[in-house]
Design an enzyme around this catalytic site. Structure first.
Site, mmCIF file in Angstrom:
data_model
loop_
_atom_site.group_PDB
_atom_site.id
_atom_site.type_symbol
_atom_site.label_atom_id
_atom_site.label_comp_id
_atom_site.label_asym_id
_atom_site.label_seq_id
_atom_site.Cartn_x
_atom_site.Cartn_y
_atom_site.Cartn_z
ATOM 1 C CE LYS A 39 7.403 3.513 -2.138
ATOM 2 N NZ LYS A 39 7.752 2.927 -3.448
ATOM 3 C CE1 TYR A 269 -3.802 -16.022 24.194
ATOM 4 C CE2 TYR A 269 -2.535 -14.361 23.004
ATOM 5 C CZ TYR A 269 -3.655 -14.722 23.738
ATOM 6 O OH TYR A 269 -4.618 -13.798 24.014
HETATM 7 C C1 LIG Z 1 9.149 3.123 -3.527
HETATM 8 C C2 LIG Z 1 9.770 3.624 -4.778
HETATM 9 C C3 LIG Z 1 10.993 4.305 -4.752
HETATM 10 C C4 LIG Z 1 11.854 4.418 -3.503
HETATM 11 O O1 LIG Z 1 12.594 3.210 -3.374
HETATM 12 P P1 LIG Z 1 13.715 3.058 -2.239
HETATM 13 O O2 LIG Z 1 14.328 1.738 -2.521
HETATM 14 O O3 LIG Z 1 12.985 3.071 -0.936
HETATM 15 O O4 LIG Z 1 14.641 4.190 -2.385
HETATM 16 C C5 LIG Z 1 11.452 4.872 -5.924
HETATM 17 N N1 LIG Z 1 10.749 4.748 -7.076
HETATM 18 C C6 LIG Z 1 9.579 4.062 -7.143
HETATM 19 C C7 LIG Z 1 8.874 3.943 -8.431
HETATM 20 C C8 LIG Z 1 9.062 3.463 -6.005
HETATM 21 O O5 LIG Z 1 7.924 2.774 -6.085
#
Ligand SMILES: *Cc1c(COP(=O)(O)O)cnc(C)c1O
Length: 378
Positions: A39, A269
């Site tokens: 994702k 800045y």
């Molecule tokens: C993002 C996510 C993961 C992965 O989590 P990590 O800590 O990056 O391994 C797994 N399950 C769900 C439902 C998530 O939203």
């Protein structure tokens, strides 16, 4: 080292590191399958490239947050199962089914939408779906009682196949709070048992994120959903060193401007950084629009130049930062400046930024902006 745009700045992603990290997860978790969570454009690394590398290294599933991310993987020709981690809004159900994405469901509205989309698709194939139980994270998911009813409805539908049952752990990365994790898993077990009593046994049961996969063998079930570990970071300091992980991403650029400035000169800045001695100051073409947090300069942020750590000299600007290279430094335009990653024997990690900034590596990595070209190695 390749640079892909007019601006000499790039994120280098070592796909060899991704494959090595997935390999380590496959070894650790077998016989559970590994689902690479890609994702948010693969946590900033590029979802398609990471997905391909992860599948090559033995991951058999991918996961995304939203339908559009899954569609992008399909358009790139990826054919593995792709789990959508949130329930698609009814308007997106048809697209999810058409693209053979595996939706997560946790409302009756979601089950009905998936059923309708599957019936309309009408190719006789049952559409596999996963029901998500909220066992204590309280983000999304059906309550244990509702989950049983939804799973029964999906199971009974001629258009759907109840392939999966899953939950998500809230504190698996904190060994001091394992009681809570064990409570979540016990609650999940009750739902499974309740379904088994009705003769319903989903084939793909899953609960573990990276932390669960590393620290809670009982949470591995049939599949582990790993994100951060795939990218080479431990989910928390407490779980560091449990697996041989290698960060895949480095953030690099080349100095675009270099000059010596006198002691007492103040920079950027707000003029908040004052040179204590005559110093070589290099300007590097990455800024907060690229994911270098503006606050990093105020909390001791350092970059690598010539294999040495040098402080950010003054406030991070939108497109550029200034670096105090010291009084005797030999630095020229075109020299490499490393914001994240290795140079010589030194290394700046996303965990280092996260610690300075009071956040986690995840947020640092996802923050690397779309203006930065990704360059793949390995
Ligand atoms: C993002 C996510 C993961 C992965 O989590 P990590 O800590 O990056 O391994 C797994 N399950 C769900 C439902 C998530 O939203």
């Amino acid at each position: 080292m390749a640079e892909a745009s007019s601006r000499p700045a790039w994120a280098e992603v070592d796909l060899g590191a991704v494959r090595g990290n997935v390999d380590a997860l496959v070894d650790l978790c077998a016989p559970a399958a590994v689902c690479a969570v890609v994702k948010a454009d693969g946590y900033g690394h590029g979802a398609v490239a990471v997905a391909r590398a992860a599948l090559e290294a033995g991951a058999t599933w991918l996961a995304v947050a939203v339908v559009e991310e899954g569609v992008a993987l399909r358009r790139a020709g990826i054919t593995s199962p792709i789990l959508v981690l949130a329930e698609p809004p009814p308007a997106a159900a048809a697209e999810a089914v058409a693209q053979q994405l595996t939706p997560t469901l946790y409302t009756s509205r979601g089950v009905e939408a998936a059923q309708a989309a599957a019936a309309v698709a009408g190719d006789g194939r049952r559409v596999p779906v996963h029901v998500k139980v909220d066992t204590g994270m309280h983000r999304v998911g059906a309550s244990p009682a509702d989950a049983v009813a939804l799973a029964e409805a999906a199971h009974a539908s001629p258009a759907l196949e109840l392939e999966g049952l899953w939950t998500h752990l809230a504190v698996a990365d904190e060994p001091g709070r394992d009681d809570y994790t064990l409570g979540q898993l016990a609650c999940f077990e009750q739902v499974r048992a309740e379904l088994a009593r009705r003769g319903i046994r989903p084939a793909v049961v899953h609960a573990a994120n990276s932390a669960g996969a590393i620290a809670h063998p009982a949470a591995r079930y049939d599949l582990v959903r790993c994100g951060i570990a795939v990218y080479g970071y431990a989910p928390s300091a407490e779980l560091a060193g449990r697996l041989p992980l290698r960060p895949a991403l480095s953030l690099r650029c080349r100095a675009t401007f270099v000059r010596e400035l006198d002691a007492g000169e103040r920079l950027s800045y707000g003029l908040r950084y004052e040179l204590s001695r005559r110093s070589v100051v290099a300007t590097a073409p990455l800024g907060y629009a690229d994911g270098v947090p503006r606050r990093l300069s105020a909390v001791g942020g350092e970059v690598l130049v010539g294999g040495r750590r040098c402080p950010l000299a003054g406030t991070v600007t939108m497109d550029q930062v200034m670096v105090d290279c010291g009084s005797e430094a030999e630095v020229a335009v075109g020299d490499e400046v490393v914001l994240l990653g290795r140079q010589g024997g030194e290394c700046v990690s996303a965990d280092e930024w996260a610690e300075r900034l009071g956040t986690i590596s995840y947020e640092v990595l996802c923050g690397i902006g779309p203006r930065v070209p990704r360059v793949y190695t390995g």
